[in-house]
Design an enzyme around this catalytic site. Structure first.
Site, short mmCIF file in Angstrom:
data_model
loop_
_atom_site.label_atom_id
_atom_site.label_comp_id
_atom_site.label_asym_id
_atom_site.label_seq_id
_atom_site.Cartn_x
_atom_site.Cartn_y
_atom_site.Cartn_z
N CYS A 109 -4.01 0.61 1.33
CA CYS A 109 -4.97 0.08 0.07
C CYS A 109 -4.71 -1.39 -0.41
O CYS A 109 -5.52 -1.93 -0.81
CB CYS A 109 -4.54 1.06 -1.09
SG CYS A 109 -2.82 0.77 -1.54
N HIS B 22 -0.22 1.58 -5.98
CA HIS B 22 -1.48 1.33 -5.20
C HIS B 22 -2.36 0.40 -5.89
O HIS B 22 -2.18 -0.02 -6.72
CB HIS B 22 -2.15 2.91 -5.84
CG HIS B 22 -3.52 3.16 -5.32
ND1 HIS B 22 -3.79 3.31 -3.84
CD2 HIS B 22 -4.77 3.24 -5.90
CE1 HIS B 22 -5.12 3.52 -3.60
NE2 HIS B 22 -5.81 3.70 -4.91
#
Length: 1254
Positions: free
Chosen positions: A373, A1068
């Site tokens: 990510c 994230h």
């Protein structure tokens, strides 16, 4: 003919003179495929069958001749020597004779084959090493030759893939010769005959062995692609097949279709029509990297890719009886397309006759490949920069790849990034799923290859990845081929730093020098310059330098302080408490200087330690501690007890001695640690002075106890020793006490019993390995003992003293004893003369034992009387009395004393000793009672006005939100360098803690702002989650940029935000990005993409901010060079798309079906501007026809057109059904309806034509 007539060399050369073989190239090489690697990837090499031509070469006469003339091995050997009735199975025959017979037979077969050989004859390939061994005259035993091992020369028997000749040489022999030899010697396990043919060299006209067969790659032309999940478990691996040049086109079609339907086993062969396109290798493939890429990597190809292929030939039945070498001179690619029979469908190759390329939506997500990510979010922010996107999308970068740059990666990173951009933004077919996520596998593999940090699947920092990517792209695309040596410009001595023109000239020179070595698209868009100013605090010298940057790291003005309450033990005052607040990045030296500043003490006299369990646990001055490189937050934990000791040292002869405190508590036999350790400083002459040592300890205890302990005053410097110390003079009449004056001055004449109840002094020697040595510093050696010492090994200080010194040190005991004797005499009523006599020598030992008894009895009486009142005190006095040396007036005793005085004095303290002060429980409780206002357990608080003001200011600012302006102001705020990063002043020639200020001199078109949310100091890291308010539009940087006359303007608009959620242990990354295709904002969460509002990006997760300049002069972003490249490449791209449409219409005319023949010209014209509604994509099947919408006159009542005129291509069906000849009315009609010269004139691309059969 004997064996001597035909040598090994002659036989081997018969079939080895092959120009195609000797030039070192193979069909795989010419196709650009490393088949060896392809084969290595196979689980196992198929070896189930003997690979011969797929279709027997139809030369029945030759085959019949070969069969009829061939006999068994024994018959061939026996024929020249029939009388001998030779049989190979006979063991009695000599091995040499047998081998010679075999060689004769082989030589004869070779000679006979030379006379009858012709094109198409089969030959077998064997290892040259085996063949040479067979004809080696030194080999006499057939057993030494062994079986034929063809595995060493063939990697794939099925596809006829030979090993590298240079590694494993080989040659060919006629099939009868091979059969003869294999019957005798056999073959190794896993070996099979490697059969090929003799062919005529078209250049020389001579027969030669076909070592290099025709090699084909098989592709599938389909509309349903673009990363969709493959049904029925199919993969996208390319299929390969090899054919002989003597094979017919029919053989190639049969084998291709068999392989295709074997792979696509979900298709019904009776339900589809198919076509096979022959794609020859041309010069365009070698130069067109895009074509070469998908031909090398993809089994499935799209209609768009198909149209870009340079040479395409449709294989029609009229070609089937032609040999392969008659229709092409090189190995090629085969493209198969299919069309369902039922329903209204058209060929995929006609896709663009009904559909237009649609522009990319810009909302394609990226698949998370496993903790990627961080990469996906950064890439989304980067690829949505219009200028950077167009530069790579339209292939403008290709002419700027710098493969010679040693700092670059030979263009691999640039090409991988371009491929990613094109996958995300290139015009695509409408059949493709518009917003399907794309897996950036090749890109990640390329980046990981050149930087191991990104090779695995661990979470990484998005900013670090972005910095590496920008640097890699810059070096791969650097327009400077040969970087010249340059020196960084600097101010000359005498230049006025306050003169604007001088400073600007320095900035211009620095930028010019930078561009001489660095010039790329990254420089055009992302690079600006810092202005760095350093002020020397000593000589006021000012240094100004300029440095390039491609991102701005802004600190966040949040409460990131390290706070701690520190204890201070001054030398001449009670202990103090100081509350400290410093930056989390501060070091131990910063703390030390701060403590010195706030307490008014010299930092050079302060020594810091951590105290734990009443002893020193960490010595921060030691080289073994981490204080030299750790930050305070890492070094000192909240529960740590930290004390700074003031130890003023005036010269190098002073020694710092550690002191520990113990006491014997009720119910315990051994002393236990209590209180706080401390230090005393002793001069060299005080190390052997017990009085000086005790006086230093008493002075420290006075301050540490809050000034309570009433220690007796010493006599000081006196010369009347006889009057001050009569008992010593009487005991040692021959001693000159002048030499003991340094000790006598610390002695008290009269003390009470309570004095000895406070503490006694013991000495504990410590080995060097039990020390924490100090750092390299001037002055005395500061060291601390390690914890867990054995205190039982400590010895009383009296045991280290000679007799006279011991009596001086314990003079109070002599006085106590003398007073006790007088008291006893008074009680017994002795005569005056007797009293005088006894007092004059109270400890005379002589022959009078009565005196001893009197003293003893007197002591017992005293002990008895005192025990009820204070048993503990009596015990101490009794113990001290027992240690007193016996006084004597014997001559031998005096001689002993004299000897001790003339000897070298015994050292009380050495460099490795510590002092242990052993307290009685009563004495410690009395000295350090809880009623003291200040003591070592309750230090006095030292006011810190500076800290109080800082706290008040923070309290008032709690309600104020942080803005990007605050961060920019803090970025340019001057700061004083620390000790560890001091600046070398060229004027002072010394490192100075200079004042440093960094300012933005100018800004690039793409301003990348990095909010410094992560604080990392070696082993410690932290994240700041505070929200920073940043503007979406109209960011005015004129207040923060030094050079304000930039003609491009200083107004910026936000277009992307890279976010990080979570902490350091896991998190994230996502991105908010403005899509310039529709001017809307989208939220990219890996493969998930949703429309959003830009205001949602203002949160504590915002990590990287991307701003784009709003040009006030109307010019585009980047340099004029970049704008020219983009404009030129975009024009070329548009021309390419137009050419694709033109080619499609030409191909359509050649390739259309019967139904398409009947479609009106109006419908085709309708599709030139807009996609015709009658060719809608109601499903994923393209070509479903509803003609009524385009031309109402052609409406049918039933809404469906009949298929009365469809002609089908039935090639494969006939092969599958009845193995009859291949033919199709559909494809035959193409040939019949299109004259040969017209077919040859159908230009598809670059002057390349569709060709009809010869």
């Amino acid at each position: 003919m004997g064996s001597s007539d035909v040598s090994s060399r002659e036989c081997s050369l018969v079939y080895n003179e092959d120009p195609d073989f000797t030039d070192g190239t193979t069909p795989c090489d010419r196709l650009g495929v490393d088949l060896m690697n392809v084969l290595d990837d196979k689980d196992e090499i198929k070896q189930e069958s003997v690979p011969v031509s797929d279709r027997e070469i139809e030369d029945t006469e030759s085959d019949a001749s070969a069969v009829s003339s061939f006999a068994s091995a024994n018959e061939l050997i026996a024929e020249p020597h029939a009388a001998s009735e030779t049989n190979l199975g006979t063991n009695g025959q000599d091995g040499r004779n047998v081998l010679e017979q075999q060689r004769d037979v082989v030589a004869r077969l070779i000679e006979e084959n030379k006379e009858t050989q012709k094109e198409g004859d089969k030959v077998c390939i064997v290892p040259k090493v085996w063949y040479d061994k067979f004809f080696d005259p030194d080999v006499t035993d057939p057993e030494d030759i062994g079986p034929i091992n063809t595995r060493m020369i063939c990697r794939d028997f099925e596809n006829f893939v030979l090993e590298d000749y240079n590694r494993c040489p080989y040659l060919s022999i006629a099939e009868p010769v091979f059969n003869f030899l294999s019957e005798i010697y056999g073959m190794t396990s896993g070996s099979y005959p490697v059969v090929t043919n003799l062919v005529i060299n078209q250049t020389t006209g001579e027969l030669e062995t076909e070592y290099n067969k025709w090699f084909f790659r098989l592709h599938y032309l389909t509309e349903k692609q673009d990363g969709r999940k493959r049904r029925h478990g199919q993969d996208d691996s390319i299929m390969y097949l090899s054919m002989s040049a003597l094979n017919l086109v029919r053989d190639l079609v049969e084998k291709s279709m068999n392989l295709f339907f074997e792979k696509a086993d979900h298709l019904d062969v009776n339900a589809v029509d198919f076509k096979i396109w022959f794609v020859s290798e041309g010069s365009d493939i070698a130069t067109d990297s895009n074509v070469s890429t998908f031909l090398n990597s993809s089994y499935e190809i799209t209609p768009l890719q198909f149209l870009e292929l340079p040479i395409k030939k449709l294989l029609i039945p009229d070609m089937f009886e032609n040999r392969l070498d008659k229709i092409t001179s090189n190995p090629s690619d085969l493209v198969i397309e299919i069309k369902p029979i039922e329903g209204n469908h058209h060929w995929p190759s006609n896709y663009f006759a009904y559909n237009k390329l649609e522009p990319a939506s810009g909302t394609t997500g990226l698949v998370n490949l496993g903790n990627t990510c961080y990469m996906n979010s950064a890439l989304q922010c980067l690829v949505h920069i219009p200028q950077l996107r167009d530069y790579f999308l339209y292939d403008g970068y290709e002419d700027e790849i710098n493969e010679e740059n040693p700092l670059g990666y030979h263009g691999y990173v640039a090409r991988a990034f371009s491929d990613l951009v094109q996958k995300l933004f290139q015009n695509r077919m409408s059949i493709m799923q518009r917003n399907a996520a794309f897996p950036p596998s090749m890109f990640k593999s390329t980046i990981g290859h050149f930087n191991s940090m990104f090779s695995g699947y661990m979470q990484q920092d998005s900013q670090e990845f972005l910095a590496f990517l920008l640097d890699s792209l810059h070096e791969d695309l650097n327009r400077i081929i040969k970087k010249e040596y340059t020196e960084k410009p600097s101010l000359s001595p005498g230049d006025d730093v306050n003169d604007w023109n001088v400073v600007k000239k320095l900035a211009d020179d620095t930028w010019e020098m930078h561009l001489k070595r660095n010039c790329s698209v990254i420089t055009d868009l992302f690079v600006g310059m810092y202005k760095s100013t350093l002020y020397c605090p000593e000589c006021q010298n000012v240094s100004i330098t300029f440095d390039p940057y491609n991102d701005v790291t802004l600190p966040l003005p949040v409460d990131t302080v390290w706070d701690k309450t520190i204890k201070i033990f001054p030398m001449n005052s009670p202990p103090l408490l100081l509350e400290v607040e410093l930056s989390k990045s501060s070091t131990y030296m910063d703390l030390k200087n701060y403590v010195g500043k706030m307490s008014g003490l010299d930092p050079n006299t302060l020594f810091g330690c951590e105290i734990f369990s009443n002893q020193i646990y960490v010595n921060y001055e030691s080289t073994e501690s981490n204080a030299q490189f750790l930050t305070l937050q890492e070094l000192i934990k909240p529960a740590d007890d930290v004390i700074f000791y003031e130890l003023p040292v005036t010269n190098d002869n002073e020694v710092i001695v550690p002191v520990l405190n113990t006491r014997i508590e009720k119910g315990y036999k051994n002393a236990m640690l209590f209180g706080v350790p401390f230090f005393i400083t002793l001069k060299e002459d005080e190390l052997n002075n017990p009085g000086a040592i005790r006086m230093k300890l008493q002075n420290r205890f006075v301050h540490l106890s809050g000034g309570y302990i009433p220690f007796p005053e010493p006599v000081g410097n006196r010369t009347d020793f006889a009057d001050a110390f009569p008992l010593l003079v009487e005991k040692y009449p021959d001693v000159e006490f002048e030499q003991y004056k340094d000790i006598l001055q610390y002695t008290s004449i009269k003390v009470t019993d309570k004095d000895k109840s406070f503490f006694s002094i013991k000495i504990l020697s410590v080995e060097k390995e039990q020390q924490f040595a100090s750092n390299n510093r001037t002055g005395p050696n500061f060291w601390t003992p390690i914890s867990q010492l054995n205190l039982d090994k400590a010895t009383d200080i009296d045991d280290k003293l000679e007799d006279v010194v011991k009596d001086i040190y314990n003079y109070s005991s002599l006085v106590d004893c003398a007073e006790g004797v007088l008291m006893q005499v008074d009680d017994e009523g002795d005569t005056e003369g007797s009293e005088a006599k006894n007092f004059s020598k109270p400890f005379q030992s002589g022959d009078d034992e009565e005196n001893k008894e009197t003293v003893t009895n007197n002591e017992n009486v005293n002990n008895t009387n005192d025990r009820d009142e204070d048993m503990e005190l009596t015990d101490d006095v009794e113990e001290d009395a027992s240690t007193e040396p016996e006084l004597t007036d014997k001559p031998e005793a005096l001689d002993k004393i004299k000897d001790s005085l003339t000897s070298t004095p015994f050292a009380i303290l050495s460099m490795n000793d510590i002092i242990v002060c052993e307290w009685s429980e009563l004495g410690s409780n009395e000295a350090f009672s809880d009623d003291k206002i200040y003591n070592w357990e309750n230090p006095a608080t030292l006011p810190n006005k500076e800290l109080e003001n800082a706290k008040l200011e923070r309290s008032n600012a709690k309600e104020r939100t942080i803005t990007l302006d605050d961060c920019l102001q803090l970025f340019s705020k001057p700061e004083i360098l620390g000790l560890t990063d001091s600046w070398y002043c060229p004027t002072c020639k010394e490192h100075r803690q200079a004042t440093k200020q960094i300012q933005l001199w100018n800004t690039p078109d793409i301003l990348l702002i990095h909010l410094k949310r992560f604080e990392s100091q070696r082993s410690f890291s932290d994240k700041i989650d505070a929200t920073v308010n940043f503007p979406i539009t109209d960011l005015d940087l004129s207040r923060y940029v030094v050079y304000k006359d930039d003609p491009r303007g200083l107004i910026y608009d936000l277009y992307a935000v890279d976010n990080h959620y979570g902490g350091l242990g896991g998190g994230h990354y996502t991105a908010y990005v403005k899509n310039f295709a529709d001017n809307k904002w989208y939220y990219f969460d890996d493969s998930r993409v949703t429309e959003t509002a830009p205001e949602n990006s203002i949160a504590g997760s915002a990590y990287l901010l991307f701003y784009i300049r709003r040009h006030k002069d109307g010019n585009g972003l980047g340099s004029s060079k970049l704008q020219e490249i983009i404009q030129k490449s975009r024009h070329g791209y548009d021309e390419r798309i137009k050419k694709i449409y033109d080619e499609q219409m030409k191909l359509y005319e050649f390739n259309k079906t019967d139904e398409e023949e009947d479609v009106s010209d109006d419908m085709i014209e309708c599709n030139e501007d807009v996609q015709a509604p009658e060719y809608s994509n109601r499903s994923l099947e393209v070509g479903h026809i509803e003609t009524q919408d385009c031309n109402d006159e052609d409406d049918n009542d039933d809404g469906e057109r009949t298929n009365s005129g469809r002609r089908k291509l039935r090639l494969l069906k006939k092969v599958y059904k009845n193995n009859s000849g291949l033919g199709s009315s559909s494809t035959s009609e193409i040939s019949e309806g299109c004259p040969e010269n017209e077919v040859a004139d159908l230009n598809l691309k670059n002057g390349v034509t569709l060709e009809s059969p010869e």
